[in-house]
Design a protein around this motif. Structure first.
Motif, PDB file in Angstrom:
ATOM      1  N   ILE A  53      74.537 154.703  87.092  1.00 15.15           N
ATOM      2  CA  ILE A  53      75.995 154.766  86.946  1.00 15.15           C
ATOM      3  C   ILE A  53      76.428 153.708  85.943  1.00 15.15           C
ATOM      4  O   ILE A  53      76.189 152.516  86.134  1.00 15.15           O
ATOM      5  CB  ILE A  53      76.698 154.573  88.301  1.00 15.15           C
ATOM      6  CG1 ILE A  53      76.263 155.671  89.274  1.00 15.15           C
ATOM      7  CG2 ILE A  53      78.213 154.584  88.119  1.00 15.15           C
ATOM      8  CD1 ILE A  53      76.767 155.497  90.682  1.00 15.15           C
ATOM      9  N   SER A  54      77.061 154.161  84.875  1.00 11.16           N
ATOM     10  CA  SER A  54      77.526 153.257  83.814  1.00 11.16           C
ATOM     11  C   SER A  54      78.988 152.909  84.055  1.00 11.16           C
ATOM     12  O   SER A  54      79.834 153.792  84.211  1.00 11.16           O
ATOM     13  CB  SER A  54      77.360 153.927  82.450  1.00 11.16           C
ATOM     14  OG  SER A  54      77.902 153.119  81.436  1.00 11.16           O
ATOM     15  N   LEU A  55      79.269 151.603  84.075  1.00  8.40           N
ATOM     16  CA  LEU A  55      80.622 151.115  84.335  1.00  8.40           C
ATOM     17  C   LEU A  55      81.196 150.418  83.106  1.00  8.40           C
ATOM     18  O   LEU A  55      80.464 149.875  82.277  1.00  8.40           O
ATOM     19  CB  LEU A  55      80.622 150.134  85.509  1.00  8.40           C
ATOM     20  CG  LEU A  55      80.057 150.644  86.840  1.00  8.40           C
ATOM     21  CD1 LEU A  55      80.022 149.512  87.859  1.00  8.40           C
ATOM     22  CD2 LEU A  55      80.870 151.817  87.368  1.00  8.40           C
ATOM     23  N   VAL A  63      84.273 154.369  85.862  1.00 10.97           N
ATOM     24  CA  VAL A  63      82.933 154.916  85.622  1.00 10.97           C
ATOM     25  C   VAL A  63      82.916 155.614  84.266  1.00 10.97           C
ATOM     26  O   VAL A  63      83.686 156.548  84.027  1.00 10.97           O
ATOM     27  CB  VAL A  63      82.543 155.910  86.738  1.00 10.97           C
ATOM     28  CG1 VAL A  63      81.195 156.557  86.435  1.00 10.97           C
ATOM     29  CG2 VAL A  63      82.486 155.202  88.088  1.00 10.97           C
ATOM     30  N   ILE A  64      82.031 155.149  83.388  1.00 13.38           N
ATOM     31  CA  ILE A  64      81.908 155.776  82.072  1.00 13.38           C
ATOM     32  C   ILE A  64      81.159 157.101  82.195  1.00 13.38           C
ATOM     33  O   ILE A  64      81.492 158.095  81.556  1.00 13.38           O
ATOM     34  CB  ILE A  64      81.172 154.847  81.079  1.00 13.38           C
ATOM     35  CG1 ILE A  64      81.864 153.482  81.008  1.00 13.38           C
ATOM     36  CG2 ILE A  64      81.083 155.485  79.704  1.00 13.38           C
ATOM     37  CD1 ILE A  64      83.311 153.523  80.578  1.00 13.38           C
ATOM     38  N   SER A 116      82.572 154.639  68.200  1.00 21.54           N
ATOM     39  CA  SER A 116      83.042 153.253  68.272  1.00 21.54           C
ATOM     40  C   SER A 116      83.846 153.029  69.548  1.00 21.54           C
ATOM     41  O   SER A 116      83.679 152.017  70.241  1.00 21.54           O
ATOM     42  CB  SER A 116      83.904 152.925  67.044  1.00 21.54           C
ATOM     43  OG  SER A 116      83.158 153.017  65.860  1.00 21.54           O
ATOM     44  N   ALA A 117      84.704 153.995  69.876  1.00 27.79           N
ATOM     45  CA  ALA A 117      85.495 153.898  71.100  1.00 27.79           C
ATOM     46  C   ALA A 117      84.609 153.914  72.337  1.00 27.79           C
ATOM     47  O   ALA A 117      84.869 153.211  73.320  1.00 27.79           O
ATOM     48  CB  ALA A 117      86.509 155.041  71.158  1.00 27.79           C
ATOM     49  N   GLU A 122      81.920 151.401  76.979  1.00 26.93           N
ATOM     50  CA  GLU A 122      80.682 151.220  77.739  1.00 26.93           C
ATOM     51  C   GLU A 122      80.060 149.844  77.549  1.00 26.93           C
ATOM     52  O   GLU A 122      79.466 149.294  78.477  1.00 26.93           O
ATOM     53  CB  GLU A 122      79.660 152.298  77.373  1.00 26.93           C
ATOM     54  CG  GLU A 122      78.442 152.269  78.296  1.00 26.93           C
ATOM     55  CD  GLU A 122      77.478 153.422  78.095  1.00 26.93           C
ATOM     56  OE1 GLU A 122      76.894 153.882  79.091  1.00 26.93           O
ATOM     57  OE2 GLU A 122      77.304 153.865  76.946  1.00 26.93           O
ATOM     58  N   ALA A 123      80.185 149.279  76.354  1.00 27.48           N
ATOM     59  CA  ALA A 123      79.560 147.976  76.084  1.00 27.48           C
ATOM     60  C   ALA A 123      80.562 146.831  76.026  1.00 27.48           C
ATOM     61  O   ALA A 123      80.163 145.666  75.938  1.00 27.48           O
ATOM     62  CB  ALA A 123      78.784 148.045  74.767  1.00 27.48           C
TER      63      ALA A 123
END
Length: 515
Positions: A53-55, A63-64, A116-117, A122-123
């Motif tokens: 799960i990417s946050l 959640v991304i 980029s967005a 995410e990063a």
């Protein structure tokens, strides 16, 4: 004739049209937040119950996306798909492989604002940092495609009468690409396509903090016409999937970017010859840095201060090239320090989705806790003159932090913190400053601010880093302009974005024909 390579320009966000385009990119990303992404093995999409799960590090409730998580069984399946695909991919024309990269670059260029967005979300990258990441990914695609066209006919060697000799480069085999979260598009894409365009097939295991960017990039490569099985997408845990693939008898090389500790572990595991393995595995590793900026007494002090702040706190110091040590000759130490403090206190730390934000969050809870612990160590070792506080209630935000009057052997001057923390030490002379700058186990980037040409030449010879910059910051290497990679514990001396990087993914073969 190979077309000349041109660096992808950075977006000028002072122009209203470019601001609108970026905001449109954010809207696009918001429209697919929370989606699920499958593994890709041999061209087949595979969903698993276990998910990564990417946050959003600026808003940990958001959640991304959710990415299917590979296990050892699926990793083995991906390996066999790569082994099979290599039989045909290695024989494809280099021109065809390069064309896939050029088309992927064109697709990514059209979707640059969206990607980029996505990096912002995410990063946690602010606009300019995210835009630079996306531009670098495009650069890698364009540059490595052209490099393959230059290498495709090998290198001329001598022939004697009644004899014709050739020296050609052929691909290695199946490679494992283990990419980092701090440049989740540029480094992930660059390491993957360097291997692919050289004729290898790969298993891509992206960082667990930023898998959505990688999943989206895999879609681009498919759209660009990359055949099934050449790029297999297998996110998973390092302990389960990473170790299994590094140890695998069919793995020919490992391309890794990440921490010193993990890099050493991979290097050690890769050195073992396992049952059925008939080669020595090659390791291409970039393992971080403890990068120093040296300020001479004969220097533009405003340039020095601006460069220190930009290099230390851009993307919250989460770059292997980031400035985390400053050595200043004593005559100008106080002036440089005071100006850095002033500039640092003026930085905006907030949600990177806003154009006014200079610095966003650090990547996750573990990074936040580690950096805050180092700040406590710094308070015991030196004088805290800016920052030193954090807030993880909504996202993982840490104020840009400056410590003064440090012993160059202090822990925060020796250990990689990977956050917005920079330490200052004083040198009596320029010669002593260079000695102090070299006093780490790393050797990635460094910078020297000076007007003295003799001092520049001394640094050019004696400052032992892979990328040395004069009168500018120590971050921001551009593909094809400043090939990137360091010495000692910073890695295997490989130079990403350089003229010999693709050769690390190939082996030379001599053929000799008697007439």
């Amino acid at each position: 004739m190979v077309q000349p390579y041109k660096h992808e320009p950075f977006t000028d966000f002072t122009e209203e049209e470019n601001q609108k385009e970026y905001l449109k990119g954010l809207q696009t990303v918001n429209s697919y937040l929370g989606c699920d992404y499958d593994l890709v093995i041999g061209g087949e999409k595979i969903a698993t119950e276990a998910k990564i799960i990417s946050l959003n590090p600026a808003n940990k409730q958001e959640v991304i996306g959710r990415v299917s998580k590979a296990n050892r069984e699926l990793a083995e399946r991906a390996m066999q798909a790569a082994v099979e695909a290599f039989k045909t991919w290695r024989k494809t024309k280099p021109e065809m492989r390069a064309d896939v990269l050029f088309k992927a670059a064109a697709i990514l260029r059209r979707r640059k604002a969206e990607f980029s967005a996505l990096l912002t979300k995410e990063a946690g990258k602010p606009w300019r940092e995210a835009d630079a990441d996306a531009a670098e990914a495009i650069d890698f695609l364009e540059y490595y495609g052209r490099q393959m066209l230059l290498h495709k006919d090998g290198v001329p060697v001598q022939s004697r009468p009644n004899e014709f000799n050739r020296y050609d480069y052929i691909p290695l085999g199946v490679g494992i690409i283990i990419s980092p979260w701090n440049f989740p598009l540029a480094i992930m894409a660059g390491t993957a396509v360097a291997a692919i365009v050289a004729g290898n097939t790969v298993l891509l295991k992206p960082a667990s903090a930023t898998p959505i960017v990688a999943a989206k990039f895999v879609e681009i490569m498919e759209e660009a016409g990359l055949p099934a099985g050449v790029l297999n997408f297998v996110p998973g845990s390092g302990a389960e999937v990473g170790d299994y693939l590094v140890d695998h008898k069919d793995t020919r090389f490992i391309s890794f970017t990440g921490s010193r500790e993990v890099g050493i572990r991979i290097y050690e595991r890769a050195s073992k010859v396992n049952d059925g393995q008939i080669w020595l595995k090659r390791v291409i590793a970039e393992m971080g840095g403890k990068d120093t900026m040296v300020v001479d007494s004969e220097a533009d002090l405003e340039l020095a201060a601006q460069s220190i702040v930009a290099s230390s706190f851009g993307f919250a110091g989460q770059k292997c090239s980031a400035c985390s040590r400053v050595i200043v000759v004593e005559d100008v130490y106080d002036q440089v320090l005071e100006r850095v403090i002033e500039l640092t206190k003026g930085l905006t730390v907030a949600d990177p989705a806003s154009i006014t934000t200079f610095m966003g969050p650090v990547i996750d809870e573990n990074a936040y806790q580690k950096i805050m612990e180092y700040i406590e160590i710094g308070k015991q070792e030196g004088r805290l003159v800016a920052g030193g506080t954090g807030d993880s209630s909504k996202g993982y935000f840490i104020q840009p932090t400056v410590f003064a009057d440090l012993d160059p052997k202090a822990r925060i001057m020796q250990e990689e913190i990977f956050g917005p923390v920079v330490g200052f030490s004083k040198a009596k002379t320029f010669d002593e400053a260079i000695e102090m700058a070299n006093n780490t186990e790393y050797g990635l980037t460094g910078a020297v601010v000076t007007k003295n040409r003799y001092h520049m030449e001394k640094a050019r010879e004696d400052f032992h880093v892979g990328n040395l910059y004069f009168n500018r910051g120590c971050t921001g290497a551009i593909v094809g302009y400043q090939p990137f990679g360091g010495f000692n514990m910073s890695g295997t001396d490989s130079k990403a974005g350089g003229p010999d990087y693709l050769l690390l993914h190939m082996q030379a073969k001599t053929t000799s024909e008697q007439f």
